[in-house]
Design a protein around this motif. Structure first.
Motif, short mmCIF file in Angstrom:
data_model
loop_
_atom_site.label_atom_id
_atom_site.label_comp_id
_atom_site.label_asym_id
_atom_site.label_seq_id
_atom_site.Cartn_x
_atom_site.Cartn_y
_atom_site.Cartn_z
N TRP A 49 31.26 29.56 3.71
CA TRP A 49 30.57 28.32 4.08
C TRP A 49 29.25 28.13 3.33
CZ3 TRP A 49 33.20 24.64 6.43
CH2 TRP A 49 34.32 24.99 7.18
N TRP B 177 31.51 20.15 1.80
CA TRP B 177 31.33 19.50 3.11
C TRP B 177 30.11 18.58 3.09
CZ3 TRP B 177 33.62 19.46 8.11
CH2 TRP B 177 34.89 20.05 8.14
N GLY C 265 28.09 25.90 15.24
CA GLY C 265 28.76 25.52 13.99
C GLY C 265 28.54 24.05 13.74
N CYS C 266 27.28 23.63 13.84
CA CYS C 266 26.92 22.19 13.83
C CYS C 266 27.13 21.56 12.47
CB CYS C 266 25.49 22.01 14.29
SG CYS C 266 24.29 22.74 13.14
N GLY C 267 27.25 22.37 11.41
CA GLY C 267 27.49 21.83 10.07
C GLY C 267 26.41 20.85 9.65
N ASP D 26 24.22 27.28 12.71
CA ASP D 26 25.32 27.35 11.75
C ASP D 26 25.00 28.45 10.75
OD1 ASP D 26 27.66 25.03 10.99
OD2 ASP D 26 27.19 26.49 9.44
N ILE D 27 26.05 28.98 10.13
CA ILE D 27 25.84 30.01 9.11
C ILE D 27 25.64 29.40 7.72
CG2 ILE D 27 27.01 31.93 10.25
CD1 ILE D 27 29.60 31.10 8.86
N MET E 188 24.84 23.08 4.53
CA MET E 188 25.19 22.09 5.56
C MET E 188 24.00 21.86 6.49
SD MET E 188 29.15 23.26 6.05
CE MET E 188 29.76 22.06 7.20
N ASP F 123 24.30 33.41 12.87
CA ASP F 123 25.69 33.63 13.31
C ASP F 123 25.74 33.47 14.84
OD1 ASP F 123 28.13 34.68 14.09
OD2 ASP F 123 28.10 36.25 12.56
N ALA F 124 26.52 32.49 15.29
CA ALA F 124 26.59 32.20 16.73
C ALA F 124 27.15 33.37 17.53
CB ALA F 124 27.46 30.96 16.95
N ARG G 52 32.07 20.90 17.65
CA ARG G 52 33.15 20.11 17.04
C ARG G 52 33.71 20.95 15.90
NH1 ARG G 52 31.86 14.43 13.98
NH2 ARG G 52 31.54 15.79 12.18
N PHE G 53 34.80 21.62 16.20
CA PHE G 53 35.54 22.40 15.19
C PHE G 53 34.71 23.51 14.55
CE2 PHE G 53 37.37 17.98 14.93
CZ PHE G 53 38.51 18.27 15.68
N PHE H 299 36.19 30.36 13.76
CA PHE H 299 35.98 31.17 12.55
C PHE H 299 35.39 32.55 12.86
CE2 PHE H 299 35.71 26.66 11.72
CZ PHE H 299 36.64 26.50 10.69
N PHE H 300 35.42 32.98 14.13
CA PHE H 300 34.83 34.26 14.51
C PHE H 300 35.83 35.40 14.26
CE2 PHE H 300 32.92 31.35 17.87
CZ PHE H 300 31.73 31.16 17.19
C1 LIG Z 1 34.97 22.84 10.21
S1 LIG Z 1 33.24 22.98 10.04
C2 LIG Z 1 32.66 21.88 11.31
C3 LIG Z 1 31.23 21.47 11.09
C4 LIG Z 1 30.70 20.43 12.07
N1 LIG Z 1 30.71 20.91 13.43
C5 LIG Z 1 31.50 19.16 11.96
O1 LIG Z 1 32.31 18.86 12.84
O2 LIG Z 1 31.31 18.43 10.96
C6 LIG Z 1 32.96 24.59 10.76
C7 LIG Z 1 31.50 24.98 10.83
O3 LIG Z 1 31.39 26.21 11.55
C8 LIG Z 1 30.39 26.99 10.93
N2 LIG Z 1 30.57 28.40 11.32
C9 LIG Z 1 31.62 29.21 11.04
N3 LIG Z 1 31.43 30.44 11.58
C10 LIG Z 1 30.24 30.39 12.23
C11 LIG Z 1 29.48 31.35 12.97
N4 LIG Z 1 29.90 32.60 13.14
N5 LIG Z 1 28.28 30.95 13.49
C12 LIG Z 1 27.82 29.69 13.30
N6 LIG Z 1 28.49 28.75 12.60
C13 LIG Z 1 29.68 29.08 12.07
C14 LIG Z 1 30.61 26.72 9.44
O4 LIG Z 1 29.51 27.07 8.64
C15 LIG Z 1 30.88 25.22 9.46
O5 LIG Z 1 29.70 24.48 9.37
#
Ligand SMILES: C[S@@+](CC[C@H](N)C(=O)[O-])C[C@H]1O[C@@H](n2cnc3c(N)ncnc32)[C@H](O)[C@@H]1O
Length: 276
Positions: free
Chosen positions: A12, A20, A54-56, A75-76, A80, A102-103, A118-119, A123-124
């Motif tokens: 990411w 993204w 994972g707010c992106g 978010d990681i 983004m 890292d959440a 939201r999605f 990814f954990f």
């Molecule tokens: C599919 S994207 C969705 C982003 C945003 N929520 C959206 O809907 O546009 C997944 C997001 O989860 C974040 N992510 C993945 N693993 C994470 C973790 N362990 N902690 C925090 N964020 C994480 C990624 O960096 C990415 O921004």
């Protein structure tokens, strides 16, 4: 950041994060009908404390902040988050904060009324541990609410081009683990309930929500959009030259069959998950 999610952190923060950011407006528009269902169910209130996991690029974080809640987006992905911060500044919002963390391991105080995503929670590396950590950030009456994808077959918006391009990809030596971190890791609703139960949540409700999502206004833009994000983009990443061109042509033909005067709208299916 060192963590068991190192692979995702790398992913990411590399090309995927940049893509993204470049696709932010289109992705937010495409996800609008699903986002509306998430925000309605989450029902954030003025004055509440909300954590967006994972707010992106911050779409949900900013929408919730506009209700008057104090929102922390984590978010990681550095690129983004930079986009999310820029948007918060453009909107003049002072009730949002963002952190690159890292959440699954971020220390949380138990005072959040709502943890939402939201999605961003598929990814954990260790989902049960990650959700146990998130639960530690909820107030006693707090609620968890997130969206995750149902399987590819229920999501023509990803599977039509993905299936068309499949014959051009080299099949993996061993079948991939369907629960490995990725967009479809939570496709099995019983597995999601089990994770949340094991992490200590109760009143778990996993319901199906569906919508037609707007991919693009015309076929060219649809092919471009699907070449950037989703299963087609991931398959294309390993193709070059003529083979890549042929794969794109096959996906184009498959998508063309669904284009109307309004452009390309395809079905999407998610789990809308709620727990306490
Ligand atoms: C599919 S994207 C969705 C982003 C945003 N929520 C959206 O809907 O546009 C997944 C997001 O989860 C974040 N992510 C993945 N693993 C994470 C973790 N362990 N902690 C925090 N964020 C994480 C990624 O960096 C990415 O921004």
């Amino acid at each position: 950041m060192t963590s068991s999610n190192a692979e995702q952190i790398e992913y990411w923060n590399s090309k995927a994060g940049q893509t993204w950011v470049a696709s932010q407006a289109g992705v937010d528009r495409m996800l609008e009908p699903l986002t509306a269902l998430l925000l309605e169910r989450a029902d954030a209130q003025d004055g509440e404390r909300v954590l967006d996991v994972g707010c992106g690029c911050g779409d949900t974080t900013l929408q919730i902040a506009q209700t008057g809640a104090a929102v922390w987006g984590i978010d990681i992905s550095g690129p983004m988050l930079a986009r999310a911060e820029e948007r918060a500044k453009e909107l003049g919002l002072d009730n949002v904060a963002f952190s690159q963390t890292d959440a699954s391991t971020q220390a949380l105080t138990p005072d959040h009324d709502l943890i939402l995503s939201r999605f961003g929670v598929m990814f954990f590396a260790d989902p049960t541990e990650a959700f146990r950590n998130l639960r530690s950030g909820l107030s006693p009456q707090g609620r968890l609410c997130f969206l995750c994808w149902q399987p590819p077959r229920a999501n023509p918006w990803m599977s039509i081009s993905g299936a068309a391009i499949m014959p051009f990809s080299t099949p993996p030596e061993t079948p991939p683990d369907p629960r490995a971190p990725g967009p479809f890791a939570f496709a099995d609703k019983d597995y999601v309930s089990q994770i949340l139960g094991d992490a200590g949540f109760s009143e778990i409700d996993v319901r199906s929500v569906t919508a037609d999502v707007h991919i693009a206004d015309n076929l060219d833009d649809a092919v471009e959009s699907q070449s950037r994000i989703g299963p087609m983009a991931r398959a294309l990443a390993e193709l070059e030259g003529e083979k890549r061109d042929e794969a794109i042509a096959a996906a184009r033909e498959a998508l063309a069959a669904h284009v109307t005067d309004d452009g390309l709208d395809l079905g999407a299916a998610c789990w809308l998950v709620y727990a306490r």
